[in-house]
Design an enzyme around this catalytic site. Structure first.
Site, PDB file in Angstrom:
ATOM      1  CB  CYS A  90      -9.256  12.309  -2.481  1.00  0.00           C
ATOM      2  SG  CYS A  90      -9.586  11.294  -0.850  1.00  0.00           S
ATOM      3  CG  HIS A 108      -5.883   9.735  -3.815  1.00  0.00           C
ATOM      4  ND1 HIS A 108      -5.258  10.606  -3.753  1.00  0.00           N
ATOM      5  CD2 HIS A 108      -6.719   9.486  -2.783  1.00  0.00           C
ATOM      6  CE1 HIS A 108      -5.527  11.212  -2.593  1.00  0.00           C
ATOM      7  NE2 HIS A 108      -6.310  10.686  -1.815  1.00  0.00           N
ATOM      8  CD  GLU A 122      -3.284  11.381  -6.552  1.00  0.00           C
ATOM      9  OE1 GLU A 122      -3.056  11.179  -5.264  1.00  0.00           O
ATOM     10  OE2 GLU A 122      -4.297  11.513  -7.226  1.00  0.00           O
TER      11      GLU A 122
END
Length: 224
Positions: free
Chosen positions: A100, A201, A203
């Site tokens: 990001c 993102h 994660e």
């Protein structure tokens, strides 16, 4: 004795480290290490891999833009640290994953610039922010790009949280992923053996989505 776990540095705010990053690194077999603003770039000597994480907007003055009403308060110490880390990581061909904000910092380091506010340029056919609800959208991956090879497909579904994006590409960067509205969602650095950069993102959804966890798995594997 067990096999040594590769140490993966994760840049962060002084008081905020979302657990998602550390969780994905641990699941991949790595040992996360927080890197708060003010840390010297020589921390790379103690690391096996690096994650430039998501966060607030890059200071517009670093790429010659003009402030936007939606611009977040600049964090010069974080900008400065991450720019120094990335420059050193590039010079050392160091395994690096930019997420990001991280992908935007990479673009700025390479002389590129950013769109200040995605809806101003691309409209609202695709939502890129998670307010008020978590935002998922498809991305199309360039065939034979590192990210497409890892995921094993040319499309994937991603969790997005951003209002800025890459505008003009920095030197030696190539586009590897786009959203359906045209927003650049991934880039790679030509000539670097493992520099992965995504605008989404991974994660956030990696615990449920193997497509996203594999990106961290491969970073850690590369660091062995």
């Amino acid at each position: 004795p067990g096999v040594k776990r590769p140490v993966i540095g994760i840049t962060c705010e002084p008081d905020i480290v979302p657990p998602f990053y550390e969780d994905t690194v641990r699941r991949a077999g790595g040992e996360p290490l927080q890197i708060p603003p003010g840390t010297s770039s020589e921390i790379l000597d103690a690391l096996d891999g690096l994650i430039i994480s998501g966060g607030s907007d890059v200071d517009v003055r670093l790429y010659g833009g003009s402030p936007h009403p939606q611009q977040e308060e600049p964090k010069p110490s974080r900008d400065e640290m991450e720019i120094a880390l990335l420059k050193l990581a590039i010079s050392r061909d160091f395994p690096t994953f930019c997420i990001c904000r991280g992908s935007q910092v990479l673009n700025v380091v390479r002389g590129g610039n950013l769109h200040q506010h995605v809806p101003d340029v691309y409209g609202d056919s695709v939502t890129h922010t998670d307010q008020p609800n978590p935002c998922f959208h498809p991305v199309v991956l360039e065939q034979n790009s590192l990210v497409a090879r890892l995921i094993g497909a040319t499309r994937t579904r991603v969790h997005s949280i951003h209002h800025q994006s890459i505008r003009e590409l920095g030197e030696d960067l190539v586009v590897t992923a786009r959203a359906p509205d045209g927003v650049i969602e991934g880039v790679a650095l030509s000539g670097h053996s493992w520099m992965l950069a995504v605008q989404w993102h991974p994660e956030r959804s990696a615990a449920e989505d193997p497509d996203q966890q594999v990106l961290f798995d491969e970073l850690v594997r590369r660091c062995r």
